[in-house]
Design an enzyme around this catalytic site. Structure first.
Site, PDB file in Angstrom:
ATOM      1  N   ARG A 112     -17.515  -9.456 -23.982  1.00 36.48           N
ATOM      2  CA  ARG A 112     -18.428 -10.168 -23.086  1.00 36.48           C
ATOM      3  C   ARG A 112     -18.519  -9.482 -21.727  1.00 36.48           C
ATOM      4  NH1 ARG A 112     -16.205 -14.936 -23.548  1.00 36.48           N
ATOM      5  NH2 ARG A 112     -17.681 -15.662 -25.120  1.00 36.48           N
ATOM      6  N   TYR A 113     -17.402  -9.000 -21.234  1.00 38.61           N
ATOM      7  CA  TYR A 113     -17.356  -8.312 -19.942  1.00 38.61           C
ATOM      8  C   TYR A 113     -17.218  -6.815 -20.196  1.00 38.61           C
ATOM      9  CZ  TYR A 113     -16.008 -13.076 -18.624  1.00 38.61           C
ATOM     10  OH  TYR A 113     -15.964 -14.434 -18.465  1.00 38.61           O
ATOM     11  N   ARG A 116     -13.389  -5.287 -20.434  1.00 41.22           N
ATOM     12  CA  ARG A 116     -12.327  -5.852 -21.261  1.00 41.22           C
ATOM     13  C   ARG A 116     -12.886  -6.409 -22.563  1.00 41.22           C
ATOM     14  NH1 ARG A 116     -12.658 -10.384 -16.794  1.00 41.22           N
ATOM     15  NH2 ARG A 116     -13.712  -8.602 -15.910  1.00 41.22           N
ATOM     16  N   CYS A 125      -2.085 -21.254 -35.237  1.00 43.14           N
ATOM     17  CA  CYS A 125      -1.535 -21.729 -33.968  1.00 43.14           C
ATOM     18  C   CYS A 125      -0.193 -22.398 -34.210  1.00 43.14           C
ATOM     19  CB  CYS A 125      -2.472 -22.742 -33.305  1.00 43.14           C
ATOM     20  SG  CYS A 125      -3.974 -22.027 -32.595  1.00 43.14           S
ATOM     21  N   CYS A 129      -4.033 -28.136 -30.527  1.00 42.07           N
ATOM     22  CA  CYS A 129      -4.370 -28.931 -29.340  1.00 42.07           C
ATOM     23  C   CYS A 129      -5.671 -29.679 -29.603  1.00 42.07           C
ATOM     24  CB  CYS A 129      -4.520 -28.023 -28.119  1.00 42.07           C
ATOM     25  SG  CYS A 129      -3.079 -27.011 -27.770  1.00 42.07           S
ATOM     26  N   CYS A 132      -8.939 -28.223 -28.118  1.00 41.23           N
ATOM     27  CA  CYS A 132      -9.193 -26.809 -28.414  1.00 41.23           C
ATOM     28  C   CYS A 132     -10.684 -26.469 -28.391  1.00 41.23           C
ATOM     29  CB  CYS A 132      -8.619 -26.469 -29.785  1.00 41.23           C
ATOM     30  SG  CYS A 132      -8.867 -24.744 -30.261  1.00 41.23           S
ATOM     31  N   ARG A 134     -11.825 -23.578 -29.544  1.00 37.99           N
ATOM     32  CA  ARG A 134     -12.116 -22.771 -30.735  1.00 37.99           C
ATOM     33  C   ARG A 134     -11.737 -23.536 -31.998  1.00 37.99           C
ATOM     34  NH1 ARG A 134     -10.152 -17.576 -28.223  1.00 37.99           N
ATOM     35  NH2 ARG A 134     -12.040 -16.610 -27.389  1.00 37.99           N
ATOM     36  N   ASP A 293     -14.314 -27.106 -21.787  1.00 37.27           N
ATOM     37  CA  ASP A 293     -15.524 -26.608 -22.451  1.00 37.27           C
ATOM     38  C   ASP A 293     -16.215 -27.723 -23.232  1.00 37.27           C
ATOM     39  OD1 ASP A 293     -15.339 -23.811 -21.705  1.00 37.27           O
ATOM     40  OD2 ASP A 293     -13.586 -23.720 -23.013  1.00 37.27           O
ATOM     41  N   ASP A 330     -16.458 -21.797 -17.842  1.00 34.69           N
ATOM     42  CA  ASP A 330     -16.995 -20.835 -18.803  1.00 34.69           C
ATOM     43  C   ASP A 330     -18.401 -21.312 -19.148  1.00 34.69           C
ATOM     44  OD1 ASP A 330     -17.169 -18.745 -20.612  1.00 34.69           O
ATOM     45  OD2 ASP A 330     -15.115 -19.040 -21.311  1.00 34.69           O
ATOM     46  N   LYS A 337     -17.179 -16.557 -17.371  1.00 35.62           N
ATOM     47  CA  LYS A 337     -16.556 -17.480 -16.428  1.00 35.62           C
ATOM     48  C   LYS A 337     -17.065 -17.240 -15.017  1.00 35.62           C
ATOM     49  CE  LYS A 337     -12.137 -17.712 -18.909  1.00 35.62           C
ATOM     50  NZ  LYS A 337     -12.387 -16.618 -19.878  1.00 35.62           N
TER      51      LYS A 337
END
Length: 371
Positions: A112-113, A116, A125, A129, A132, A134, A293, A330, A337
């Site tokens: 995306r950037y 990086r 995981c 959570c 989450c 994702r 999100d 985000d 972000k």
């Protein structure tokens, strides 16, 4: 006894693999450990059909059954409200798979950037959570990337010399075995233009026994390497967790933390303040406070941006500057972000600068003739 002072013998199973093998993976199993009303149990069973349950024995031990507002319970136990999808909620809220932006040029890699790239070596995981972002991937299938997928991702990175940092996320990269993780890190480090590797993990929070001497020694071979934790509440900063985190920082591996602002969990200035203090006492640098999100089924965790700004405004001046994270959003759709911040500077039409003090007063600032 405070739940944040849980003892090793009460957590049990100090081997991280045993913690994982003995994780609670259903509401039926959970109801044997925690008192759940019939209504809560029925709702949780419906919610876990969409997004599975997984809670390690260690993390389960942090739940206070006498606290109806227990933040650990809220983050770990399925809730019927997860079945409610609000307007504007998205399956892929951060736009990882936005084809128009081509954020995912090859499977398992998000670029995306410019400087990086994010690599997703596993969907697994240590604990699922409930907030989450994702959840379309994690909690659906226990699958790690194939060698073919990893090779394609690494070829892409090799062909893009602008990429100076590779970030391992997921799922949770520390769910990989040491051998698999170190092998991947070796392959990344052989790419000449990759200057830094960053690992994002919640394992040191939900299963701190993952931080073994072998892991620390192995990670030390790949410095410069940064580890980013996901601690949301002071109750997660236990004596056991802190002991393992200090082993990381003591070995020279810098450790940052990202927190998600969650309604009913940490959306109070006193909680965020205490979290900031507990983190820096543990040698952890607060990094980001994420606005939640727009993931489907997480509306009951979301607060308004205005409230988030008020919280950050109140934190300013009450904690050391290095203990205050950056509040970020985000942007939905995959646009990246951006920082969200209170504006202390007001430039008037006459050219004067009016600055808001921490106490809320407005003072005129003169730049002394500087152009």
């Amino acid at each position: 006894m405070l739940h944040t002072d849980i003892q090793d013998k009460e957590a049990g199973l100090p081997d991280w693999r045993m913690q994982d093998r003995n994780a609670v993976r259903s509401i039926k199993a959970l109801s044997k450990c925690l008192p759940l009303s019939r209504e809560a149990r029925d709702g949780a069973e419906k919610a876990e059909r969409l997004f599975r349950t997984k809670i390690t024995p260690y993390y389960l031990g942090l739940i206070n059954p006498d606290d109806p507002e227990c933040p650990i319970f809220k983050m770990a136990v399925p809730d019927i409200r997860e079945l409610t999808v609000h307007r504007n909620e998205l399956e892929d809220p951060t736009g990882d798979e936005n084809r128009d932006l081509n954020n995912q040029p090859v499977p398992r890699l998000i670029h995306r950037y410019p400087d990086r790239a994010l690599l997703l070596p596993t969907n697994r995981c240590g604990s699922y959570c409930r907030h989450c972002f994702r959840r379309r991937l994690a909690g659906r299938t226990d699958r790690s990337a194939t060698d073919f997928e990893l090779s394609a991702a690494l070829r892409y990175i090799r062909k893009h010399p602008e990429i100076g940092e590779v970030i391992l996320s997921g799922g949770d990269p520390l769910m990989l075995s040491d051998d698999a993780l170190f092998s991947l890190l070796e392959r990344i480090k052989r790419i000449p233009h990759v200057r830094v590797v960053r690992i994002h993990s919640r394992m040191p929070v939900v299963n701190p026994y993952r931080i073994t001497g072998e892991l620390i020694e192995g990670l030390g071979r790949f410095r410069p390497l940064w580890l980013v934790l996901h601690v949301n509440h002071p109750r997660e900063v236990t004596r056991i967790a802190e002991m393992h985190w200090r082993k990381l920082t003591g070995s020279g591996i810098p450790v940052l933390n990202q927190t998600v602002l969650l309604k009913g969990v940490n959306d109070h200035v006193d909680i965020l303040k205490e979290l900031g203090w507990r983190l820096i006492e543990s040698g952890i640098q607060p990094y980001y406070l994420h606005h939640p999100d727009l993931a489907r089924g997480t509306g009951h965790f979301r607060v308004s941006v205005r409230k988030g700004l008020r919280l950050m405004r109140t934190l300013q001046g009450t904690l050391p500057g290095y203990a205050i994270p950056r509040y970020v959003l985000d942007i939905p759709g995959g646009y990246g972000k951006v920082p969200l911040q209170h504006i202390y500077l007001d430039e008037r039409k006459d050219g004067t600068l009016h600055i808001e003090t921490l106490g809320g007063r407005r003072v005129v600032y003169s730049e002394g003739g500087i152009d």
